[in-house]
Design a protein around this motif. Structure first.
Motif, short mmCIF file in Angstrom:
data_model
loop_
_atom_site.label_atom_id
_atom_site.label_comp_id
_atom_site.label_asym_id
_atom_site.label_seq_id
_atom_site.Cartn_x
_atom_site.Cartn_y
_atom_site.Cartn_z
N PHE A 36 0.85 -1.18 0.00
CA PHE A 36 0.00 0.00 0.00
C PHE A 36 0.89 1.24 0.00
O PHE A 36 2.06 1.17 0.36
N VAL A 37 0.33 2.37 -0.44
CA VAL A 37 1.10 3.59 -0.58
C VAL A 37 0.44 4.72 0.20
O VAL A 37 -0.77 4.91 0.12
N ILE A 38 1.28 5.46 0.94
CA ILE A 38 0.84 6.67 1.63
C ILE A 38 1.62 7.83 1.05
O ILE A 38 2.85 7.77 0.93
N SER A 39 0.92 8.88 0.67
CA SER A 39 1.53 10.08 0.12
C SER A 39 1.57 11.16 1.21
O SER A 39 0.56 11.41 1.88
N PHE A 40 2.73 11.78 1.39
CA PHE A 40 2.91 12.83 2.38
C PHE A 40 3.17 14.15 1.67
O PHE A 40 3.99 14.21 0.74
N SER A 41 2.50 15.20 2.10
CA SER A 41 2.77 16.56 1.64
C SER A 41 3.03 17.42 2.87
O SER A 41 2.26 17.38 3.83
N ILE A 42 4.11 18.19 2.82
CA ILE A 42 4.48 19.04 3.94
C ILE A 42 4.32 20.50 3.51
O ILE A 42 4.88 20.92 2.50
N PHE A 43 3.55 21.24 4.27
CA PHE A 43 3.23 22.63 3.97
C PHE A 43 4.12 23.54 4.82
O PHE A 43 4.32 23.28 6.00
N GLY A 44 4.61 24.62 4.22
CA GLY A 44 5.43 25.57 4.94
C GLY A 44 5.09 26.99 4.56
O GLY A 44 4.41 27.24 3.56
N GLU A 45 5.58 27.95 5.37
CA GLU A 45 5.35 29.37 5.06
C GLU A 45 6.12 29.79 3.81
O GLU A 45 5.80 30.78 3.17
N ASN A 46 7.17 29.01 3.50
CA ASN A 46 7.99 29.30 2.33
C ASN A 46 8.57 27.99 1.80
O ASN A 46 8.44 26.94 2.43
N THR A 47 9.23 28.07 0.66
CA THR A 47 9.80 26.88 0.02
C THR A 47 10.81 26.20 0.91
O THR A 47 10.80 24.97 1.06
N GLU A 48 11.72 26.96 1.50
CA GLU A 48 12.80 26.40 2.30
C GLU A 48 12.27 25.58 3.48
O GLU A 48 12.75 24.48 3.76
N THR A 49 11.29 26.13 4.18
CA THR A 49 10.71 25.42 5.33
C THR A 49 10.03 24.13 4.90
O THR A 49 10.21 23.09 5.52
N ALA A 50 9.27 24.20 3.81
CA ALA A 50 8.57 23.01 3.33
C ALA A 50 9.57 21.91 2.92
O ALA A 50 9.37 20.73 3.24
N ILE A 51 10.65 22.30 2.24
CA ILE A 51 11.66 21.32 1.83
C ILE A 51 12.33 20.70 3.05
O ILE A 51 12.50 19.48 3.14
N GLU A 52 12.73 21.54 3.99
CA GLU A 52 13.42 21.07 5.19
C GLU A 52 12.56 20.09 6.00
O GLU A 52 13.04 19.03 6.42
N LEU A 53 11.30 20.41 6.18
CA LEU A 53 10.42 19.53 6.96
C LEU A 53 10.07 18.25 6.20
O LEU A 53 9.96 17.18 6.80
N ALA A 54 9.91 18.35 4.89
CA ALA A 54 9.66 17.15 4.09
C ALA A 54 10.85 16.20 4.19
O ALA A 54 10.68 14.98 4.33
N HIS A 55 12.04 16.76 4.16
CA HIS A 55 13.26 15.95 4.30
C HIS A 55 13.29 15.27 5.67
O HIS A 55 13.64 14.09 5.78
N LYS A 56 12.90 15.99 6.70
CA LYS A 56 12.90 15.44 8.07
C LYS A 56 11.92 14.26 8.18
O LYS A 56 12.26 13.23 8.77
N VAL A 57 10.74 14.40 7.61
CA VAL A 57 9.75 13.31 7.66
C VAL A 57 10.23 12.13 6.81
O VAL A 57 10.11 10.97 7.22
N ARG A 58 10.79 12.42 5.64
CA ARG A 58 11.31 11.34 4.78
C ARG A 58 12.40 10.56 5.50
O ARG A 58 12.43 9.34 5.45
N GLN A 59 13.30 11.25 6.21
CA GLN A 59 14.36 10.60 6.95
C GLN A 59 13.81 9.70 8.07
O GLN A 59 14.41 8.70 8.41
N TRP A 60 12.66 10.07 8.61
CA TRP A 60 12.03 9.25 9.65
C TRP A 60 11.77 7.84 9.12
O TRP A 60 12.00 6.86 9.81
N PHE A 61 11.30 7.75 7.89
CA PHE A 61 11.01 6.44 7.30
C PHE A 61 12.27 5.64 6.99
O PHE A 61 12.24 4.42 6.97
N LEU A 62 13.36 6.34 6.75
CA LEU A 62 14.60 5.67 6.40
C LEU A 62 15.42 5.23 7.61
O LEU A 62 16.25 4.32 7.49
N PHE A 63 15.19 5.87 8.79
CA PHE A 63 16.03 5.54 9.93
C PHE A 63 15.29 5.60 11.27
O PHE A 63 15.13 4.58 11.92
N LEU A 64 14.84 6.78 11.68
CA LEU A 64 14.25 6.94 13.01
C LEU A 64 13.07 6.02 13.28
O LEU A 64 12.94 5.46 14.36
#
Length: 162
Positions: free
Chosen positions: A72-100
């Motif tokens: 099964f597939v779950i799609s995640f979208s991370i919303f931010g006040e700006n591009t940089e915040t959204a990218i940074e938080l999306a990376h943090k959540v993606r890393q959770w699946f790979l390690f944490l």
């Protein structure tokens, strides 16, 4: 599909990363950014074959168990006040699946099959941008079905030779 395990996983991501993640495609009001949203885009992707059927004995009687692997597939979208915040938080959540979250996911009898690349999902709404970046996660899981079966304990055969 084990929706309880998915909800527990979302709660754990929030606790481990500090990022609030809400269910998508609802009429509930959305919080102010930053936050994340998840959608189960493919709840059942059939695996190979028809599954395996095995016989088991138990105190309450014999039963059959059918076991089938699926994805099964779950799609995640991370919303931010700006591009940089959204990218940074999306990376943090993606890393959770790979390690944490690896051990937590394993305890829920799930396996991360693949974690997609982070993609720009920003949209223009009337007079402003909605900055969001996201990725998809594909999981492998096992579905089990059990049914009791009746057996014949003893058969008496008479008059075999006439």
């Amino acid at each position: 599909m084990n929706l309880k395990a998915v909800k527990e996983m979302i709660t754990q991501i929030n606790e481990d990363t500090g990022i609030q993640i809400i269910k998508g495609n609802t009429k509930a009001p959305t919080p102010n950014p930053p936050y994340g949203m998840y959608n189960i885009t493919s709840p059942y992707i059939k695996g190979r074959g028809r599954g395996a059927v095995t016989l088991h004995d138990h105190e309450s009687g014999p039963y059959e168990k059918r076991t089938e692997e699926y994805k099964f597939v779950i799609s995640f979208s991370i919303f931010g006040e700006n591009t940089e915040t959204a990218i940074e938080l999306a990376h943090k959540v993606r890393q959770w699946f790979l390690f944490l979250g690896e051990e937590f996911i394993r305890e829920k009898d799930l396996v991360v099959s693949s974690v997609g690349n982070i993609q720009n999902r920003t949209v223009f709404l009337v007079d402003d941008y909605e900055y969001k970046f996201g990725f998809d996660v594909q999981f492998r899981a096992v579905d089990e079905q059990i049914r009791q079966i009746e057996t014949i304990e003893k058969v008496e055969i008479t008059n075999l030779g006439g």
